[in-house]
Structure formats: structure tokens, C-alpha cells
Design a protein around this motif. Sequence first.
Motif, short mmCIF file in Angstrom:
data_model
loop_
_atom_site.label_atom_id
_atom_site.label_comp_id
_atom_site.label_asym_id
_atom_site.label_seq_id
_atom_site.Cartn_x
_atom_site.Cartn_y
_atom_site.Cartn_z
N MET A 52 0.84 -1.21 0.00
CA MET A 52 0.00 0.00 0.00
C MET A 52 0.88 1.26 0.00
O MET A 52 0.54 2.26 -0.63
CB MET A 52 -0.94 -0.03 1.22
N MET A 53 2.01 1.16 0.70
CA MET A 53 2.95 2.30 0.71
C MET A 53 3.43 2.60 -0.71
O MET A 53 3.54 3.75 -1.12
CB MET A 53 4.17 1.97 1.59
N GLU A 54 3.70 1.53 -1.45
CA GLU A 54 4.15 1.70 -2.83
C GLU A 54 3.05 2.33 -3.68
O GLU A 54 3.31 3.21 -4.50
CB GLU A 54 4.55 0.35 -3.42
N LYS A 55 1.81 1.87 -3.45
CA LYS A 55 0.67 2.43 -4.20
C LYS A 55 0.53 3.92 -3.91
O LYS A 55 0.23 4.72 -4.79
CB LYS A 55 -0.63 1.71 -3.81
N MET A 56 0.76 4.25 -2.64
CA MET A 56 0.65 5.66 -2.23
C MET A 56 1.70 6.50 -2.94
O MET A 56 1.43 7.61 -3.40
CB MET A 56 0.84 5.76 -0.70
N LEU A 57 2.90 5.96 -3.02
CA LEU A 57 3.99 6.69 -3.69
C LEU A 57 3.67 6.89 -5.17
O LEU A 57 3.95 7.96 -5.74
CB LEU A 57 5.31 5.92 -3.55
N ASP A 58 3.10 5.86 -5.79
CA ASP A 58 2.73 5.96 -7.21
C ASP A 58 1.61 6.98 -7.43
O ASP A 58 1.54 7.63 -8.47
CB ASP A 58 2.28 4.59 -7.74
N MET A 59 0.75 7.06 -6.43
CA MET A 59 -0.43 7.91 -6.54
C MET A 59 -0.09 9.40 -6.38
O MET A 59 -0.75 10.26 -6.96
CB MET A 59 -1.41 7.46 -5.46
N MET A 60 0.96 9.66 -5.59
CA MET A 60 1.25 11.06 -5.24
C MET A 60 1.66 11.88 -6.46
O MET A 60 2.53 11.47 -7.23
CB MET A 60 2.37 11.10 -4.20
N PRO A 61 1.07 13.07 -6.63
CA PRO A 61 1.49 13.94 -7.74
C PRO A 61 2.87 14.54 -7.48
O PRO A 61 3.25 14.72 -6.31
CB PRO A 61 0.41 15.03 -7.76
N ILE A 71 6.24 14.96 2.74
CA ILE A 71 5.86 13.55 2.94
C ILE A 71 6.49 12.68 1.86
O ILE A 71 6.96 11.58 2.13
CB ILE A 71 4.31 13.40 2.96
N ARG A 72 6.55 13.22 0.64
CA ARG A 72 7.14 12.46 -0.47
C ARG A 72 8.62 12.14 -0.20
O ARG A 72 9.13 11.12 -0.61
CB ARG A 72 7.01 13.23 -1.78
N LYS A 73 9.27 13.04 0.52
CA LYS A 73 10.68 12.81 0.85
C LYS A 73 10.83 11.74 1.94
O LYS A 73 11.82 11.02 2.00
CB LYS A 73 11.32 14.11 1.33
N VAL A 74 9.82 11.68 2.78
CA VAL A 74 9.89 10.78 3.95
C VAL A 74 9.39 9.36 3.62
O VAL A 74 9.98 8.37 4.07
CB VAL A 74 9.05 11.39 5.11
N LEU A 75 8.35 9.33 2.80
CA LEU A 75 7.69 8.04 2.52
C LEU A 75 8.60 6.91 2.02
O LEU A 75 8.44 5.77 2.45
CB LEU A 75 6.54 8.24 1.52
N PRO A 76 9.54 7.18 1.13
CA PRO A 76 10.37 6.06 0.64
C PRO A 76 11.15 5.35 1.74
O PRO A 76 11.61 4.22 1.55
CB PRO A 76 11.32 6.74 -0.36
N HIS A 77 11.30 6.00 2.89
CA HIS A 77 12.04 5.37 3.99
C HIS A 77 11.14 4.45 4.83
O HIS A 77 11.63 3.73 5.68
CB HIS A 77 12.61 6.46 4.92
N ILE A 78 9.86 4.54 4.58
CA ILE A 78 8.91 3.78 5.41
C ILE A 78 8.39 2.57 4.66
O ILE A 78 8.06 2.64 3.48
CB ILE A 78 7.73 4.68 5.83
N LYS A 79 8.31 1.47 5.40
CA LYS A 79 7.79 0.24 4.79
C LYS A 79 6.35 -0.04 5.22
O LYS A 79 5.55 -0.52 4.42
CB LYS A 79 8.67 -0.95 5.22
N SER A 80 6.08 0.18 6.48
CA SER A 80 4.73 -0.13 6.96
C SER A 80 4.34 0.77 8.13
O SER A 80 5.21 1.36 8.78
CB SER A 80 4.65 -1.58 7.40
#
Lengths: 165, 168
Positions: A52-61, A71-80
Motif C-alpha cells: 500500500m505504501m508503494e501504491k501511495m507513492l505511485d499515486m502522489m502527484p 511527505i514524499r521525501k519521507v515516505l520512501p524510507h517507510i515500509k509499513s
Amino acid sequence: MKKLLVICLLIITSNSLLKAEVDFVGLLVSDIKAGENSEKEGYKCITVSPSMMEKMLDMMPSNDAQESAQIRKVLPHIKSLRIFNSQEEEAEEYGKEAITLLDKNKDKYKPYNASKKETKSKIWLRKNKDKVVEIVMLIQNENDFKIVNFTGSMTTEFVTELLKM
Amino acid sequence: MDYKYIEQLLERYWECETTLEEERLLRDFFMQKQLPAHLERYRSLFDYESAEQSNQLGDDFDKKMLGLIDETEVKAVRNSIIYRLQPFYRAAAVVAIIFTLGMAAQHSFSTDSDSPEAAYNYADFKDSYTDPKVAYEEVASALKEVSDGLKDAGLQCKDSANYMNNIQ
């Protein structure tokens, strides 16, 4: 030959068991289910999986507001993410249970407090070599207990960006 | 006594031209106690043939043979399941060894790497949300809470490089 087969199976089983680590909320929920409060279930658990994290990253403009960009900078560091929340009368009890569990696993989870002052929320971190792989934040209010539990690869850059939020 | 007929039969006998009936006549003739001297030498031959003729399988032959067959118990060799599965065990052992070595290698490599997957098994994670937008809102809110929590714990942006040192 049979002995060899049994030994191999034992190695495989132990290997897979060694690999099957769970996050703190997972540990707590197992602990609650195994304990006396198993039937009460006065809590809610929210899970956001790595997929779902990956889907969120794909979804973000790509061009977005300041907060989203952060958040876009932080998200790739998070798995769950897992959030444990109890607003029932058992909230305080669950809070104590969580503290006990953290104490039991003190070799894994280390409390984090730079200022040494008493705060509403308490943070524990789990390290793997030079990276933090899990953040556990406990927030205890009068009739409300919450755990925010992130897993991932949380480097210094991650914290720098997180603190800008 | 005229033995011409017998002599003719004998001639035909040597030529293998006699019928079964004629051979029977010859055998009967040579069973007599008194034979002329020139025919006496053939007696042993026809005695032998007569003896052989009477030497036939009795009525109880089949019964005896069948009895013997029944007595000779042929024991089938029974292979146990364990014995029959031996090739399977061997194959499974080989697969297990390969799998174990593979897993051991993978484990050692993944431990070396910094990937958090090395520590966690996410197979049990069941998403609470199906919509990534809703999940995003939840994650964003949680990140803000953690950010505030870290700030409350005394971590300043300028100190972030040292945040690892504050882990007790």
C-alpha cells in the motif's frame, strides 16, 4: 538419510522462524490475544502494508503543496505503519501492557529521549546496524491509548525531513 | 509254425511302415514264453516297448502334482512403505539440502544488507484500507504525530544528524 532429512527440515524451520520478526504492534496484539483480555478486544488496529505504501507513492502527484512534498521525501524510507488505538476502559491497561512488553524486549527497543523531560508521548526505536528500522510511539491520554508503529529504513536524512513537517 | 507273417511285420517295422495295430501284434507275439531262436534276439526290444507302453501317467498324477504345487508356497516379498519411499526420501533430502544452503546464503546476504525486510515478515500485514488516498491521509497524520513526538523528546532539526546518539 532420514536423519539428514530431519536435520535439514529443522534447519529450514528454525531459519524461517528466525526470519519471521514482527513489529511491536504485532507483538502486543499477540500478547493481548494470548492473555486474559483476549475476549474484550477493546482496541482497533490499522495497518498500512508495504504494498500500500508503494501504491501511495505511485499515486502522489509530483508537484504538490509543501506538506505533501515533505511527505514524499519521507515516505520512501517507510515500509509499513500500524496504529493501535484503544478508547475503551481497557486503554490504561493496554498502555501498561505495552510498557511491560517494551521492557521485556529492551534488547530490541531502546527508549528515545534527547531532552530527558517528561512528555505525553514516548518513543522507542529499534536499530539494525546504523539504521533505525522501527519507531514505536506511545501516546497515553486519560481515556485513550495509541501506538504509532512505523517500520522501514529510517536514516538521519529521514529524521531531518520528518522534523521539517 | 510259420513265422513268415511275423517276419514280414518285422521287415515293415524296421522300415517304419507298420500300423499301431501291427505293432501291438508284434508286442503280443514277443510276449510269448517260447520264441523261435532267430526271433529271440528281438524280445528285449519289444519287452522294453511293452514296458514303456504300460508306463503311463496314472489317474492320480494330476492330483499329486497339484498337491505338490500347493505345498510349495511361493512367498511374495513385501516391501514396506518406508522401503518403497526410500527414493523419495533421497530426493527430498537433496532438495532440502539445496534449499537449506540457498536459504542460509540468502539469510547471510540479507543480514549484511540494510534492508528492513531482513528483519520483518510483512506477510501477515493485511491492509485496513483499499484506497491509497485514505491510507495516505492516515500515514501523513501518523508521520506528523511522530514528528511532534520527536520534537517533544527534544530533537531539533539541527541535531538530527546526532539523533542516533540519543538512543539509550
